[in-house]
Design a protein around this motif. Structure first.
Motif, PDB file in Angstrom:
ATOM      1  N   UNK A   1      43.846  40.204  34.463  1.00  0.00           N
ATOM      2  CA  UNK A   1      44.206  39.868  36.050  1.00  0.00           C
ATOM      3  C   UNK A   1      42.973  40.268  36.851  1.00  0.00           C
ATOM      4  N   UNK A   2      42.698  39.488  37.607  1.00  0.00           N
ATOM      5  CA  UNK A   2      41.658  39.907  38.508  1.00  0.00           C
ATOM      6  C   UNK A   2      42.009  40.884  39.622  1.00  0.00           C
ATOM      7  N   UNK A   3      41.047  41.973  39.690  1.00  0.00           N
ATOM      8  CA  UNK A   3      41.476  43.155  40.758  1.00  0.00           C
ATOM      9  C   UNK A   3      41.352  42.586  42.014  1.00  0.00           C
ATOM     10  N   UNK A   4      42.077  43.129  42.912  1.00  0.00           N
ATOM     11  CA  UNK A   4      42.147  42.994  44.411  1.00  0.00           C
ATOM     12  C   UNK A   4      40.857  42.888  45.050  1.00  0.00           C
ATOM     13  N   UNK A   5      39.864  43.927  44.646  1.00  0.00           N
ATOM     14  CA  UNK A   5      38.744  43.695  45.181  1.00  0.00           C
ATOM     15  C   UNK A   5      37.779  42.793  44.766  1.00  0.00           C
ATOM     16  N   UNK A   6      38.166  42.237  43.554  1.00  0.00           N
ATOM     17  CA  UNK A   6      37.349  41.053  43.076  1.00  0.00           C
ATOM     18  C   UNK A   6      37.530  39.868  43.649  1.00  0.00           C
ATOM     19  N   UNK A   7      39.086  39.686  44.047  1.00  0.00           N
ATOM     20  CA  UNK A   7      39.629  38.459  44.707  1.00  0.00           C
ATOM     21  C   UNK A   7      39.136  38.482  46.011  1.00  0.00           C
ATOM     22  N   UNK A   8      38.905  39.609  46.876  1.00  0.00           N
ATOM     23  CA  UNK A   8      38.408  39.560  48.106  1.00  0.00           C
ATOM     24  C   UNK A   8      36.869  39.356  48.179  1.00  0.00           C
ATOM     25  N   UNK A   9      36.197  39.698  47.294  1.00  0.00           N
ATOM     26  CA  UNK A   9      34.561  39.459  47.174  1.00  0.00           C
ATOM     27  C   UNK A   9      34.415  37.863  46.764  1.00  0.00           C
ATOM     28  N   UNK A  10      35.221  37.377  45.847  1.00  0.00           N
ATOM     29  CA  UNK A  10      35.289  35.887  45.465  1.00  0.00           C
ATOM     30  C   UNK A  10      35.362  35.149  46.834  1.00  0.00           C
ATOM     31  N   UNK A  11      36.406  35.629  47.390  1.00  0.00           N
ATOM     32  CA  UNK A  11      36.946  34.791  48.697  1.00  0.00           C
ATOM     33  C   UNK A  11      35.953  34.817  49.937  1.00  0.00           C
ATOM     34  N   UNK A  12      35.217  36.108  49.940  1.00  0.00           N
ATOM     35  CA  UNK A  12      34.222  35.908  50.891  1.00  0.00           C
ATOM     36  C   UNK A  12      32.992  35.333  50.550  1.00  0.00           C
ATOM     37  N   UNK A  13      32.524  35.355  49.240  1.00  0.00           N
ATOM     38  CA  UNK A  13      31.540  34.484  48.738  1.00  0.00           C
ATOM     39  C   UNK A  13      31.751  33.062  48.892  1.00  0.00           C
ATOM     40  N   UNK A  14      33.106  32.534  48.547  1.00  0.00           N
ATOM     41  CA  UNK A  14      33.289  31.080  48.815  1.00  0.00           C
ATOM     42  C   UNK A  14      33.243  30.520  50.121  1.00  0.00           C
ATOM     43  N   UNK A  15      33.549  31.485  50.969  1.00  0.00           N
ATOM     44  CA  UNK A  15      33.256  31.266  52.503  1.00  0.00           C
ATOM     45  C   UNK A  15      31.871  30.926  52.659  1.00  0.00           C
ATOM     46  N   UNK A  16      31.084  32.023  52.033  1.00  0.00           N
ATOM     47  CA  UNK A  16      29.725  31.577  52.403  1.00  0.00           C
ATOM     48  C   UNK A  16      29.036  30.505  51.719  1.00  0.00           C
ATOM     49  N   UNK A  17      29.426  30.062  50.566  1.00  0.00           N
ATOM     50  CA  UNK A  17      29.353  28.827  49.888  1.00  0.00           C
ATOM     51  C   UNK A  17      29.576  27.787  50.605  1.00  0.00           C
ATOM     52  N   UNK A  18      30.872  27.695  51.350  1.00  0.00           N
ATOM     53  CA  UNK A  18      31.163  26.776  51.984  1.00  0.00           C
ATOM     54  C   UNK A  18      30.351  26.294  53.106  1.00  0.00           C
ATOM     55  N   UNK A  19      29.829  27.339  54.018  1.00  0.00           N
ATOM     56  CA  UNK A  19      28.769  27.056  54.853  1.00  0.00           C
ATOM     57  C   UNK A  19      27.570  26.826  54.528  1.00  0.00           C
ATOM     58  N   UNK A  20      27.087  27.391  53.252  1.00  0.00           N
ATOM     59  CA  UNK A  20      26.060  26.941  52.744  1.00  0.00           C
ATOM     60  C   UNK A  20      26.038  25.491  52.219  1.00  0.00           C
ATOM     61  N   UNK A  21      27.262  24.798  51.842  1.00  0.00           N
ATOM     62  CA  UNK A  21      27.285  23.488  51.802  1.00  0.00           C
ATOM     63  C   UNK A  21      27.018  22.760  53.136  1.00  0.00           C
ATOM     64  N   UNK A  22      27.445  23.108  54.174  1.00  0.00           N
ATOM     65  CA  UNK A  22      27.537  22.674  55.384  1.00  0.00           C
ATOM     66  C   UNK A  22      26.133  22.673  55.872  1.00  0.00           C
ATOM     67  N   UNK A  23      25.534  23.646  55.859  1.00  0.00           N
ATOM     68  CA  UNK A  23      24.008  23.761  55.964  1.00  0.00           C
ATOM     69  C   UNK A  23      23.257  22.609  55.200  1.00  0.00           C
TER      70      UNK A  23
END
Length: 363
Positions: A196-218
């Motif tokens: 099961x994914x730990x909470x800190x892992x989920x938060x880190x992945x969530x933050x990273x996917x926001x960054x990847x989203x804006x990277x794609x927009x860039x």
């Protein structure tokens, strides 16, 4: 009797072999992300104007076939408004990268399908993983359709593809990449028990996917060219005289300056989460995973700055996109290592859920 029937089936499971197959898919997706970055940066993505999943695997072989493909390209707005006067030789150069990108997609599809059939026929997929491997194959198929949906957005009215569709295309690829890697790591755990994914892992992945989203927009908006200075945008933190779209929320999707600004500074939000994850996994005995996360996030931020300062030099920008995928892989590996270090719910007889929505452990 039930035990006698189940035992042969259990002995035929080959978790390590299935894991190696899934890791191969991960490597191919990584290559796809890199080639996709080159395709985007060289403005090659609209050079093939037809979607032929099977017959399109064969590139033009004769002069007449090349001229036909070039004529198809000459009909779209990108050629008519931006590339009028392009020679056939120049067209061949951009055709090459889009063809390689699509060819890799076909290879990934075959690598996802053929071993799946083979493993399933031999009952080599451990219990509980059949549906997960099927999801990976279906995800690959959907990703191919999304790729054409993205390309189609630039064939009639636009001179490029929709940056929103580009973001969907990239994030879907990376989501499949992360899910496949987590499943492969699950299969390598003792008795192939899902983690099961730990909470800190989920938060880190969530933050990273926001960054990847804006990277794609860039990337889709060519926003990397808006300002080639760092840390300031020109002489200001945010240029107050920059155009502002209405309604205001549009600026977070369609305004190149706002998108670049968010992408610049959200990186440090990802950094904070990544450092916390790395420290926790180190305390749990995952020193190697901790080093990988630190190295990947540090390299990625430096490459992002270098991409701006070099005016989006091709080799730097491609390295930046490639490292984004490696950063994602390091975070997934660290989160999985942390989950493995904790008492497994399966081992406690409580049951467990793999990396799917809602599968969160309280650590």
């Amino acid at each position: 009797m039930a035990g006698m029937i189940a035992a042969p089936a259990l002995s035929r499971a080959r978790p390590r072999a299935v894991s190696n197959w899934l890791l191969t898919i991960c490597v191919l997706i990584f290559a796809m992300v890199v080639v996709g970055g080159i395709t985007r940066l060289t403005e090659s993505g609209l050079s093939i104007t037809e979607w032929k999943p099977i017959t399109g695997a064969i590139p033009p072989l004769t002069q007449a076939q090349w001229e036909h493909q070039f004529q198809l390209y000459q009909r779209i707005p990108e050629y008519q408004q931006l590339n009028r006067g392009m020679t056939l030789t120049e067209f061949k150069n951009i055709f090459f990268w889009e063809w390689v990108h699509r060819q890799l997609g076909r290879v990934i599809g075959l690598v996802a399908l053929l071993p799946l059939i083979w493993f399933a026929a031999r009952k080599a997929i451990p219990a509980g993983y059949g549906w997960r491997t099927a999801i990976i194959f279906l995800g690959v198929c959907v990703q191919g359709a999304i790729g054409w949906w993205m390309v189609a957005s630039g064939l009639s009215e636009r001179t490029d593809v929709s940056h929103v569709r580009l973001a969907v295309h990239l994030l879907t690829a990376l989501l499949i990449f992360a899910y496949t890697l987590w499943t492969a790591l699950d299969l390598r755990s003792p008795e192939a028990q899902p983690r099961r994914i730990p909470t800190i892992g989920l938060w880190t992945l969530g933050a990273l996917f926001v960054q990847l989203l804006f990277g794609a927009y860039v990337a889709g908006l060519d926003a990397g060219y808006a300002f080639s200075t760092w840390p300031l945008m020109g002489s200001e933190l945010y240029p107050v005289g920059a155009p502002w779209l209405e309604p205001a929320l549009r600026n977070f999707v369609d305004n190149p300056i706002t998108v670049q600004f968010i992408h610049r500074w959200w990186a440090f939000v990802v950094l904070a989460f990544a450092v916390v994850l790395a420290r926790r996994v180190k305390r749990a005995g995952g020193r190697r995973e901790s080093i990988l996360v630190h190295a990947a996030i540090g390299t990625q931020i430096l490459l992002g700055i270098a991409t701006l300062l070099t005016g989006v030099a091709l080799h730097v920008a491609v390295a930046h996109q490639a490292t984004a995928a490696l950063l994602l892989a390091s975070i997934v590996a660290a989160a999985h290592r942390l989950a493995s270090a904790s008492a497994s719910p399966v081992e406690n007889g409580m049951g467990a859920t793999p990396l799917v929505p809602g599968a969160v452990a309280g650590r």
